[in-house]
Design a protein around this motif. Structure first.
Motif, PDB file in Angstrom:
ATOM      1  N   GLN A  44       0.836  -1.196   0.000  1.00  0.00           N
ATOM      2  CA  GLN A  44       0.000   0.000   0.000  1.00  0.00           C
ATOM      3  C   GLN A  44       0.875   1.252   0.000  1.00  0.00           C
ATOM      4  O   GLN A  44       0.601   2.223  -0.712  1.00  0.00           O
ATOM      5  N   GLU A  45       1.937   1.207   0.785  1.00  0.00           N
ATOM      6  CA  GLU A  45       2.853   2.328   0.847  1.00  0.00           C
ATOM      7  C   GLU A  45       3.600   2.517  -0.466  1.00  0.00           C
ATOM      8  O   GLU A  45       3.837   3.636  -0.907  1.00  0.00           O
ATOM      9  N   VAL A  46       3.969   1.419  -1.110  1.00  0.00           N
ATOM     10  CA  VAL A  46       4.679   1.503  -2.385  1.00  0.00           C
ATOM     11  C   VAL A  46       3.823   2.211  -3.432  1.00  0.00           C
ATOM     12  O   VAL A  46       4.282   3.095  -4.146  1.00  0.00           O
ATOM     13  N   PHE A  47       2.528   1.849  -3.501  1.00  0.00           N
ATOM     14  CA  PHE A  47       1.661   2.423  -4.527  1.00  0.00           C
ATOM     15  C   PHE A  47       1.245   3.860  -4.238  1.00  0.00           C
ATOM     16  O   PHE A  47       0.740   4.544  -5.123  1.00  0.00           O
ATOM     17  N   THR A  48       1.446   4.345  -3.016  1.00  0.00           N
ATOM     18  CA  THR A  48       1.065   5.722  -2.687  1.00  0.00           C
ATOM     19  C   THR A  48       2.260   6.615  -2.399  1.00  0.00           C
ATOM     20  O   THR A  48       2.090   7.802  -2.146  1.00  0.00           O
ATOM     21  N   ASP A  49       3.472   6.088  -2.451  1.00  0.00           N
ATOM     22  CA  ASP A  49       4.681   6.856  -2.150  1.00  0.00           C
ATOM     23  C   ASP A  49       5.021   7.770  -3.326  1.00  0.00           C
ATOM     24  O   ASP A  49       5.244   7.296  -4.444  1.00  0.00           O
ATOM     25  N   PRO A  50       5.093   9.092  -3.103  1.00  0.00           N
ATOM     26  CA  PRO A  50       5.401  10.021  -4.210  1.00  0.00           C
ATOM     27  C   PRO A  50       6.765   9.794  -4.849  1.00  0.00           C
ATOM     28  O   PRO A  50       6.996  10.207  -5.978  1.00  0.00           O
ATOM     29  N   SER A  51       7.684   9.130  -4.150  1.00  0.00           N
ATOM     30  CA  SER A  51       9.008   8.901  -4.730  1.00  0.00           C
ATOM     31  C   SER A  51       8.957   7.924  -5.904  1.00  0.00           C
ATOM     32  O   SER A  51       9.917   7.822  -6.667  1.00  0.00           O
ATOM     33  N   TYR A  52       7.848   7.209  -6.056  1.00  0.00           N
ATOM     34  CA  TYR A  52       7.684   6.285  -7.174  1.00  0.00           C
ATOM     35  C   TYR A  52       7.003   6.940  -8.389  1.00  0.00           C
ATOM     36  O   TYR A  52       6.640   6.260  -9.338  1.00  0.00           O
ATOM     37  N   THR A  53       6.824   8.256  -8.363  1.00  0.00           N
ATOM     38  CA  THR A  53       6.192   8.965  -9.476  1.00  0.00           C
ATOM     39  C   THR A  53       6.957   8.687 -10.765  1.00  0.00           C
ATOM     40  O   THR A  53       8.183   8.729 -10.803  1.00  0.00           O
ATOM     41  N   GLY A  54       6.229   8.377 -11.829  1.00  0.00           N
ATOM     42  CA  GLY A  54       6.842   8.086 -13.120  1.00  0.00           C
ATOM     43  C   GLY A  54       7.281   6.646 -13.276  1.00  0.00           C
ATOM     44  O   GLY A  54       7.862   6.283 -14.293  1.00  0.00           O
TER      45      GLY A  54
END
Length: 67
Positions: A44-54
Motif C-alpha cells: 500500500q505504501e509503495v503504490f502511494t509513495d510520491p518517490s515512485y512517481t513516473g
C-alpha cells in the motif's frame, strides 16, 4: 472482484517484448520505468509513495491485488 472479471492489461517494453496480465486500479495508458517490488507486505505504501512517481510498479507476490 475476481481475477477473471478484471480487465486485461498489456505491458509493452522498448525492445518489443509484450506481457499480458490483469489490471488493477485505474484504466488507461501509462508510460514510465517498470519497477518490481518483491515484498510480501507494505505494498500500500509503495503504490502511494510520491518517490515512485513516473514508475510502473509490478508486484511479485501472487496475493497482492487478488481480492
Amino acid at each position: 472482484m475476481s481475477y477473471l472479471n478484471k480487465k486485461d492489461a498489456v505491458i509493452l517494453l522498448a525492445d518489443g517484448t509484450i506481457f499480458h496480465g490483469k489490471a488493477i486500479g485505474d484504466g488507461g495508458t501509462a508510460t514510465g520505468e517498470i519497477c518490481f517490488n518483491t515484498g510480501m507486505s507494505g505494498y500500500q505504501e509503495v503504490f502511494t509513495d510520491p518517490s515512485y512517481t513516473g514508475q510502473i510498479m509490478v508486484t511479485t507476490n501472487m496475493g497482492i491485488g487478488s481480492n
